[in-house]
Write a protein that holds these residues in place. Structure first.
Motif: not given
Ligand code: C2E
Ligand code: MG
Ligand code: MG
Ligand code: MG
Length: 280
Positions: A116, A44, A98, A57-58, A102, A60
């Motif tokens: 995400v 991430y 993911a 956010a990240t 999250t 994935a």
């Protein structure tokens, strides 16, 4: 034998072995097994609000830890997975994992807006089951749809445009976001961009690399950000590697940034302090 030669040559030697080995393997069955045997995992990478420094956010990013080949990067196996069709199993697993991670982070940190970004390949997006898979991942994880953004490259969006548009509309009605990945790197035309119900533009790393030294790149990035704003799209700069680039992007009113200057892709546990806002 390889150990005795110089550093570079060892790398080249093992890279070559890696490649040959990859070709020898029956990738389809190996990849199918990879899903079942938990050889895939996600890293991430934080996506940061340029103005506040908060992690919004990240993204994935999938990796494959092969028992013999070691770590295989997505650029090496996603194209093969698309060819053989195993991308659907992989994609389903990525989506579910993911979303679950999250939701876990949301509960852990109290940040209910943490989102995400999940990469989706064109082949996967074309599948009739795709929207169902997205719904299932959201249901299983209890992640709000507004916290999920699907990334597609402009190239994959323009493949089979009519059906892509239908699927995108359906996803937008669910409340899921749609990001144009690697924006500027493909054959995008404004004519198409206008039709796409995208919500976010991710500016390709190639334009960021020489941002503070190349006037053309700066002009292009500036135009992308301005156009994004005009179209009601937020902008994420990808591959931000230096503080100078980050400062420039802030001046240009880019919304978000992602890259080694902020944080590399991390294992979920390592990423936790970042999403919790404990580390910046
Ligand atoms: P992408 O979606 O454009 O992802 C960004 C890539 O840039 C990632 O490579 C990331 O590790 C790398 N990166 C991040 N920050 C920097 C930086 O500052 N400098 C540089 N030079 N690179 C940076 P990665 O993880 O190897 O992924 C490569 C591509 O593989 C992705 O490009 C995406 O197209 C694809 N991919 C990754 N995960 C998935 C997945 O779950 N499903 C599908 N279909 N494709 C995936
Ligand atoms: Mg991406
Ligand atoms: Mg990208
Ligand atoms: Mg890419």
């Amino acid at each position: 034998r390889a150990k005795k030669v110089g550093g570079n040559r060892v790398e080249r030697y093992s890279a070559q072995m890696n490649e040959e080995a990859l070709h020898r393997l029956e990738m389809d069955s190996h990849l199918r097994k990879a899903v079942e045997e938990n050889e895939l995992f996600l890293c991430y990478q934080p996506i940061v609000d340029i103005h506040t420094g908060a992690v919004k956010a990240t993204e994935a990013l999938v990796r494959w830890r092969h028992p013999k080949l070691g770590l295989v990067r997505p650029d090496e196996f996603i194209p093969l997975a698309e060819e053989t069709g195993v991308i659907h199993e992989i994609g389903r697993w990525v989506l579910r994992t993911a979303c679950l991670q999250t939701k876990r982070w949301q509960k852990m940190t109290g940040n209910d807006d943490l989102a995400v970004f999940v990469n989706v390949s064109a082949v996967q997006f074309q599948h009739e089951r795709f929207v169902g898979d997205v719904k299932q991942a959201l249901r299983q994880s209890q992640l709000p749809p507004s916290c999920l953004h699907l990334e597609l490259t402009e190239h994959s969006m323009l493949r089979h445009l009519p059906s892509t548009l239908r699927t995108m509309d359906e996803l937008r009605r669910l409340g899921v976001g749609i990001a144009v990945d690697d924006f500027g790197s493909g054959y995008s035309s404004f004519h198409y961009l206008k039709q796409l119900p995208a919500t976010i533009l991710k500016i390709d790393r190639a334009f960021i690399e020489h941002l503070h030294t190349n006037a053309s790149d700066e002009a292009i990035v500036k135009a992308m950000i301005t156009m994004g704003r005009g179209l009601g799209l937020e902008t994420i700069a990808e591959g931000v590697e230096t503080v100078e680039q980050l400062d420039r992007l802030r001046d240009l009113q880019c919304t978000y940034a992602q890259g080694y200057a902020l944080c590399p892709p991390l294992m979920a546990e390592e990423a936790t302090p970042y999403v919790a806002g404990v580390r910046k």
